[in-house]
Design an enzyme around this catalytic site. Sequence first.
Site, short mmCIF file in Angstrom:
data_model
loop_
_atom_site.label_atom_id
_atom_site.label_comp_id
_atom_site.label_asym_id
_atom_site.label_seq_id
_atom_site.Cartn_x
_atom_site.Cartn_y
_atom_site.Cartn_z
N SER A 150 3.50 1.10 3.03
CA SER A 150 4.91 0.88 2.68
C SER A 150 5.40 1.91 1.68
CB SER A 150 5.10 -0.53 2.12
OG SER A 150 4.22 -0.73 1.04
N GLY A 178 -2.05 -1.98 5.89
CA GLY A 178 -1.74 -2.98 6.90
C GLY A 178 -2.45 -4.28 6.55
N SER A 183 3.15 -1.68 -3.52
CA SER A 183 2.02 -0.93 -4.07
C SER A 183 2.02 -1.08 -5.57
CB SER A 183 2.13 0.55 -3.73
OG SER A 183 2.45 0.74 -2.39
N LYS A 218 -9.35 0.22 -1.35
CA LYS A 218 -8.79 0.53 -0.04
C LYS A 218 -9.42 1.76 0.60
CE LYS A 218 -4.45 -1.43 -1.50
NZ LYS A 218 -3.01 -1.37 -1.56
N ASP A 249 7.57 1.60 -5.00
CA ASP A 249 7.44 0.66 -3.89
C ASP A 249 6.90 -0.66 -4.42
OD1 ASP A 249 4.97 0.12 -1.41
OD2 ASP A 249 7.10 -0.39 -1.25
N THR A 267 0.71 -1.28 0.00
CA THR A 267 0.00 0.00 0.00
C THR A 267 0.73 1.31 0.00
OG1 THR A 267 -1.91 -1.00 1.02
CG2 THR A 267 -1.71 1.33 1.31
N ARG A 278 -3.33 -2.49 -4.93
CA ARG A 278 -2.68 -3.82 -4.90
C ARG A 278 -2.78 -4.42 -3.51
NH1 ARG A 278 3.48 -4.60 -6.89
NH2 ARG A 278 2.44 -4.45 -8.90
N ASP A 301 -3.63 3.22 -3.70
CA ASP A 301 -3.36 2.32 -4.82
C ASP A 301 -4.33 1.14 -4.71
OD1 ASP A 301 -1.22 -0.28 -3.94
OD2 ASP A 301 -1.97 1.19 -2.50
#
Lengths: 277, 232
Positions: free
Chosen positions: A172, A90, A212, A76, A209, A44, A62, A60
């Site tokens: 992240s 999380g 994500s 999300k 990242d 995320t 994923r 995002d």
Amino acid sequence: MATVSVCQYHPGGFSFENCKRNALLEADITKLGFSSPAARKTGTTICGVVYKDGVVLGADTRATEGMVVADKNCSKIHYISPNIYCCGAGTAADTEMTTQIISSNLELHALSTGRLPRVATANRMLKQMLFRYQGYIGAALVLGGVDCAGPHLYSIYPHGSTDKLPYVTMGSGSLAAMAVFEDRYRPNMEEEEAKHLVRDAIAAGIFNDLGSGSNIDLCVITKGKVDYLRPHDVANKKGVRTGSYRYKHGTTGVLTKVVIPLNLEVVEESVHTMDTS
Amino acid sequence: MAAALQYPANVSSFNSYNDLFPDWTQKEVSTGTTIMAVEFDGGVVMGADSRTTTGAYIANRVTDKLTPIHDRIFCCRSGSAADTQAIADAVTYQLGFHSIELDEAPLVQTAASLFRDMCYRYREELMAGIIVAGWDKRRGGQVYTVPVGGMMSRQPVSVGGSGSSYIYGYVDSNYKAEMSKEECLKFTAGALALAMERDGSSGGVVRLAVITEQGVERQVILGNQLPQFSTV
């Protein structure tokens, strides 16, 4: 403290009955060489920004299970109330259930008070619940909304601490997104500028990242109106194959063919009628 | 603590899976901190830095660690952000209720006692170092320190947090009894600036609050306006 809600507090909190059994199973599975399934996390990038007329939330799409993408287009940005939405990073199950529980309690609270719920109320409920579970509920949230006192944005950490800020990032990919915010945030932006900034911040998380990826969802909340833009930007389109890789019939020559008939007897036949009325 | 986010110990430090979730996503949020409060005749001066960290990442660089508990009573928070926020919310509720029952402004000592009771009772579970300061009619400006473990002690000047270690010398040598409000402000800002310079977990801006019978005045000293002590 009395919260006006029907949701009862269960005595005893977590049930640890299965811990011993799970530990034995873990050991057995590891001996056989397998690994037990990992909790699905939303690696995320989520973020939010307060602008002139309200807040813009971004995320995002994923969801990962270990190193594998479990869901390429998960949502999300969760609904809390008509004027309040919450992004979650999380453990996916934790963010989903926590936001649903607080959404339910907040609806009852709003019916009881007769008023549109405030973002600060949702923040209190979330932080008190997460603190009660001492960080075991892995939910890092970006809570945003517009109420009678204006637009508000909070970041909520798994242990129950919160920060009220004009721009926040979590997950992240939060460092990548925060870099974009720190460079280009200004107070009192216009809606298009704010949406563009959030889109760029999430894009920074998606492309820099590993946790994500996929698309960018946006949620623009103003007084009296919510634009849930899913997807706002399909940043990662699936590639289209340029050719067909199917082989024609007869490509592989058949050398031998062996047919073994299986003689089966009907042992028992029963008919159950289904009531389809 | 973060049991759900533990990784097996045999994972090498070059494993890219760990890089997916950098260590600060699993560390608890802490107010590394430097906090300080000084009594003067007629009130108190309180100060704090503004940095909240999760591991090596600064989660909030403009935190307000001076939390109002009542009209003329504030507290400075250091330690775990979640623990101190939860304690402060609980004490704010209890003190508000007590004040309504009493039908008068609560005493600073009462607020400090409430903090002490909670911090001592749950000392194993909590990580909170708190300085309670304010003004009341009975004893004027007072500073009470409630460090980790749950002791309570009234002190004319008190420092706390990870950055406090670096300024005990400065505070002990520069504190004088009977300072004026302006001298206290300069003393506090100077001490905090020194601590923020040396402590990695403290930084950002300096937030100051002056509490007197007349009310609360708050100020912010931005990073580039901090007092300079040396050009090294």
